[in-house]
Write a protein that holds these residues in place. Structure first.
Motif, PDB file in Angstrom:
ATOM      1  N   SER A  43       0.822  -1.221   0.000  1.00  0.00           N
ATOM      2  CA  SER A  43       0.000   0.000   0.000  1.00  0.00           C
ATOM      3  C   SER A  43       0.849   1.261   0.000  1.00  0.00           C
ATOM      4  CB  SER A  43      -0.947   0.001   1.210  1.00  0.00           C
ATOM      5  OG  SER A  43      -1.768  -1.119   1.172  1.00  0.00           O
ATOM      6  N   LEU A  44       1.935   1.251  -0.779  1.00  0.00           N
ATOM      7  CA  LEU A  44       2.793   2.420  -0.887  1.00  0.00           C
ATOM      8  C   LEU A  44       2.156   3.425  -1.838  1.00  0.00           C
ATOM      9  CD1 LEU A  44       6.259   0.637  -1.267  1.00  0.00           C
ATOM     10  CD2 LEU A  44       5.233   1.550   0.817  1.00  0.00           C
ATOM     11  N   PRO A  45       2.429   4.712  -1.667  1.00  0.00           N
ATOM     12  CA  PRO A  45       1.900   5.690  -2.625  1.00  0.00           C
ATOM     13  C   PRO A  45       2.601   5.512  -3.968  1.00  0.00           C
ATOM     14  CG  PRO A  45       3.456   6.722  -1.099  1.00  0.00           C
ATOM     15  CD  PRO A  45       3.229   5.328  -0.593  1.00  0.00           C
ATOM     16  N   GLY A  46       1.886   5.752  -5.042  1.00  0.00           N
ATOM     17  CA  GLY A  46       2.531   5.703  -6.346  1.00  0.00           C
ATOM     18  C   GLY A  46       2.014   4.650  -7.297  1.00  0.00           C
ATOM     19  N   ALA A  47       0.875   4.004  -6.990  1.00  0.00           N
ATOM     20  CA  ALA A  47       0.343   2.980  -7.889  1.00  0.00           C
ATOM     21  C   ALA A  47      -0.034   3.584  -9.245  1.00  0.00           C
ATOM     22  CB  ALA A  47      -0.865   2.293  -7.257  1.00  0.00           C
ATOM     23  N   THR A  48      -0.589   4.787  -9.233  1.00  0.00           N
ATOM     24  CA  THR A  48      -0.940   5.437 -10.505  1.00  0.00           C
ATOM     25  C   THR A  48       0.301   5.753 -11.321  1.00  0.00           C
ATOM     26  OG1 THR A  48      -2.919   6.413  -9.500  1.00  0.00           O
ATOM     27  CG2 THR A  48      -2.126   7.405 -11.543  1.00  0.00           C
ATOM     28  N   ILE A  49       1.350   6.232 -10.643  1.00  0.00           N
ATOM     29  CA  ILE A  49       2.609   6.520 -11.329  1.00  0.00           C
ATOM     30  C   ILE A  49       3.188   5.236 -11.913  1.00  0.00           C
ATOM     31  CG2 ILE A  49       4.955   7.419 -11.057  1.00  0.00           C
ATOM     32  CD1 ILE A  49       2.718   9.499 -10.885  1.00  0.00           C
ATOM     33  N   ALA A  50       3.073   4.133 -11.165  1.00  0.00           N
ATOM     34  CA  ALA A  50       3.572   2.848 -11.663  1.00  0.00           C
ATOM     35  C   ALA A  50       2.812   2.427 -12.917  1.00  0.00           C
ATOM     36  CB  ALA A  50       3.446   1.779 -10.578  1.00  0.00           C
ATOM     37  N   THR A  51       1.503   2.660 -12.942  1.00  0.00           N
ATOM     38  CA  THR A  51       0.712   2.322 -14.119  1.00  0.00           C
ATOM     39  C   THR A  51       1.145   3.149 -15.325  1.00  0.00           C
ATOM     40  OG1 THR A  51      -1.166   1.897 -12.648  1.00  0.00           O
ATOM     41  CG2 THR A  51      -1.639   2.034 -14.993  1.00  0.00           C
ATOM     42  N   ALA A  77       4.087   4.449 -15.692  1.00  0.00           N
ATOM     43  CA  ALA A  77       5.428   3.977 -16.048  1.00  0.00           C
ATOM     44  C   ALA A  77       5.353   2.716 -16.896  1.00  0.00           C
ATOM     45  CB  ALA A  77       6.241   3.718 -14.789  1.00  0.00           C
ATOM     46  N   GLY A  78       4.376   1.844 -16.599  1.00  0.00           N
ATOM     47  CA  GLY A  78       4.199   0.637 -17.404  1.00  0.00           C
ATOM     48  C   GLY A  78       3.907   0.966 -18.852  1.00  0.00           C
ATOM     49  N   GLY A  79       3.058   1.967 -19.070  1.00  0.00           N
ATOM     50  CA  GLY A  79       2.770   2.389 -20.440  1.00  0.00           C
ATOM     51  C   GLY A  79       3.955   3.080 -21.083  1.00  0.00           C
ATOM     52  N   PHE A  80       4.657   3.924 -20.318  1.00  0.00           N
ATOM     53  CA  PHE A  80       5.802   4.661 -20.842  1.00  0.00           C
ATOM     54  C   PHE A  80       6.932   3.722 -21.258  1.00  0.00           C
ATOM     55  CE2 PHE A  80       9.898   6.822 -19.783  1.00  0.00           C
ATOM     56  CZ  PHE A  80       9.903   7.709 -20.853  1.00  0.00           C
ATOM     57  N   LEU A  81       7.199   2.705 -20.439  1.00  0.00           N
ATOM     58  CA  LEU A  81       8.322   1.814 -20.704  1.00  0.00           C
ATOM     59  C   LEU A  81       7.992   0.713 -21.709  1.00  0.00           C
ATOM     60  CD1 LEU A  81       9.696   1.360 -17.064  1.00  0.00           C
ATOM     61  CD2 LEU A  81      10.745   2.673 -18.916  1.00  0.00           C
ATOM     62  N   PHE A  82       6.745   0.213 -21.676  1.00  0.00           N
ATOM     63  CA  PHE A  82       6.443  -0.993 -22.455  1.00  0.00           C
ATOM     64  C   PHE A  82       5.321  -0.799 -23.473  1.00  0.00           C
ATOM     65  CE2 PHE A  82       7.962  -2.262 -18.203  1.00  0.00           C
ATOM     66  CZ  PHE A  82       9.142  -2.896 -18.571  1.00  0.00           C
ATOM     67  N   GLY A  83       4.774   0.420 -23.558  1.00  0.00           N
ATOM     68  CA  GLY A  83       3.717   0.665 -24.530  1.00  0.00           C
ATOM     69  C   GLY A  83       2.369   0.132 -24.044  1.00  0.00           C
ATOM     70  N   LEU A  84       1.352   0.324 -24.887  1.00  0.00           N
ATOM     71  CA  LEU A  84       0.010  -0.129 -24.512  1.00  0.00           C
ATOM     72  C   LEU A  84      -0.003  -1.638 -24.297  1.00  0.00           C
ATOM     73  CD1 LEU A  84      -2.902   0.750 -24.014  1.00  0.00           C
ATOM     74  CD2 LEU A  84      -3.349   0.415 -26.451  1.00  0.00           C
ATOM     75  N   PHE A  85       0.737  -2.356 -25.162  1.00  0.00           N
ATOM     76  CA  PHE A  85       0.946  -3.790 -24.952  1.00  0.00           C
ATOM     77  C   PHE A  85       2.430  -4.075 -25.152  1.00  0.00           C
ATOM     78  CE2 PHE A  85       1.286  -8.230 -26.039  1.00  0.00           C
ATOM     79  CZ  PHE A  85       0.445  -8.815 -25.105  1.00  0.00           C
ATOM     80  N   PRO A  86       3.071  -4.747 -24.205  1.00  0.00           N
ATOM     81  CA  PRO A  86       2.504  -5.485 -23.070  1.00  0.00           C
ATOM     82  C   PRO A  86       2.342  -4.665 -21.793  1.00  0.00           C
ATOM     83  CG  PRO A  86       4.834  -5.946 -23.207  1.00  0.00           C
ATOM     84  CD  PRO A  86       4.533  -5.010 -24.337  1.00  0.00           C
ATOM     85  N   PHE A 138      -5.148   4.259 -18.310  1.00  0.00           N
ATOM     86  CA  PHE A 138      -3.951   4.867 -17.728  1.00  0.00           C
ATOM     87  C   PHE A 138      -2.676   4.408 -18.439  1.00  0.00           C
ATOM     88  CE2 PHE A 138      -6.706   5.615 -13.955  1.00  0.00           C
ATOM     89  CZ  PHE A 138      -6.510   6.995 -13.875  1.00  0.00           C
ATOM     90  N   THR A 139      -2.665   3.174 -18.928  1.00  0.00           N
ATOM     91  CA  THR A 139      -1.494   2.707 -19.675  1.00  0.00           C
ATOM     92  C   THR A 139      -1.367   3.458 -20.985  1.00  0.00           C
ATOM     93  OG1 THR A 139      -1.812   0.499 -18.712  1.00  0.00           O
ATOM     94  CG2 THR A 139      -0.279   0.678 -20.547  1.00  0.00           C
TER      95      THR A 139
END
Length: 242
Positions: free
Chosen positions: A74-82, A84-93, A190-191
């Protein structure tokens, strides 16, 4: 020769994982509030992209593990992580990684809560009866629909939505499946925002996360939530006719 029944772990030991999660949540709210931010992502974007390009598999596994830890603790930053997932890996994967990591973290919280307090709370509610017990019975009878609605329209905070089913005696399978399926639409949105962060960074701006509340996004989510509630409505109508 009779076999000795297996003993449950001591109460304090069973509650240790939940205590650790709650403790980490309190500490993380202060320790990581300036670390897991959009500004931090913007500052380290070049290093993150370089690491991804040089070690794609390690970057993928590391991202999933880090995101799951953010959710589980439950650390702050789940939205930022989401994002980051799109920024680093694109919409898929990226969407797949985000859904997998968030679902894994949610399951860990659920299991910790169920082992620590959930079973005791659920049995005490059933024993006492009353309105809360009827609410628990209703949740258990319609667990697939209720859990799916809870994820599709996240009015209840994600962490609380992981605890309530554990305290209501919900089984792991419905919880895990509805979590993974229910967070897909939001994760897609969000991704996709995260996938366009390169242009946002170039303009020196911050992403517009209010997109989730616009009609083209919110209305389909509400429609999916209504569809998930349909089995409950049909069941209630049949009960009235009987």
């Amino acid at each position: 020769m009779t076999s000795t029944p297996s003993k449950r772990p001591p109460s304090a030991l069973r509650r240790l994982p939940l205590a650790l999660i709650l403790g980490a949540a309190v500490i993380g709210a202060f320790a990581f509030r300036d670390v897991l931010t959009f500004d931090a992502l913007a500052r380290h974007r070049e290093a993150l992209l370089a690491f991804r390009d040089a070690h794609y598999l390690l970057a993928s596994l590391g991202f999933i593990a880090a995101y799951a830890a953010i959710v589980a603790l439950s650390l702050p930053g789940a939205t930022i992580a989401t994002l980051a997932g799109g920024f680093l890996f694109g919409l898929f994967p990226g969407t797949l990684y985000n859904v997998l990591a968030a679902s894994l973290g949610a399951v860990l919280v659920f299991l910790a809560a169920r082992a620590g307090l959930g079973a005791d709370v659920a049995s005490k509610i059933s024993a006492r009866g009353g309105a809360v017990a009827r609410l628990q019975d209703g949740l258990q009878a319609n667990q697939w629909s209720v859990l799916l609605m809870m994820r599709l329209v996240p009015v209840v905070p994600f962490f609380i939505a992981n605890l309530i089913p554990a305290f209501a005696g919900i089984r792991l399978l419905p919880f895990a499946v509805t979590t993974a399926v229910g967070i897909v639409p939001g994760a897609l949105v969000f991704t996709s925002v995260g996938a366009g962060l390169g242009e946002v960074f170039a303009r020196g701006e911050a992403p517009d996360l209010s997109i989730i509340f616009t009609g083209p996004v919110l209305l389909p989510l509400l429609g999916l939530a209504a569809l998930s509630a349909l089995p409950m409505v049909i069941k209630a109508l049949r009960r009235k006719e009987a």
